[in-house]
Design a protein around this motif. Structure first.
Motif: not given
Length: 87
Positions: A1-5, A7-9, A66-74
């Protein structure tokens, strides 16, 4: 969840620099070499300084994507592992 928080912004704040390509803009107007960008309440920047700033923004935007993509994969991997553990 932190990767979305995080990476998204990072991506959306710098999305213009990512989508702009090689164009250098000052407040939405295309700049050419030799021009200066003057913003109200901010220092003026030359074309080269503005180009460097946009390059940094582009890099941060891609890092956010990249962080959002990694968050999706995780997230998907965690869901698969949880599902396999319930069998």
């Amino acid at each position: 969840m932190a990767l979305f928080i995080v990476g998204g912004p990072m991506f959306f704040i710098n999305g213009e620099a990512v989508l702009n390509g090689e164009a250098v803009e000052c407040d939405g107007s295309l700049m050419r070499p030799g021009q200066w960008c003057a913003r109200v309440g901010d220092e003026s920047r030359s074309y080269d300084e503005e180009k460097k700033a946009e390059a940094r923004g582009e890099l941060v935007g891609y890092a956010g994507a990249g962080l959002v993509t990694l968050g999706i994969v995780v997230f998907i991997g965690n869901g698969i592992a949880t599902r396999r553990g319930n069998r």
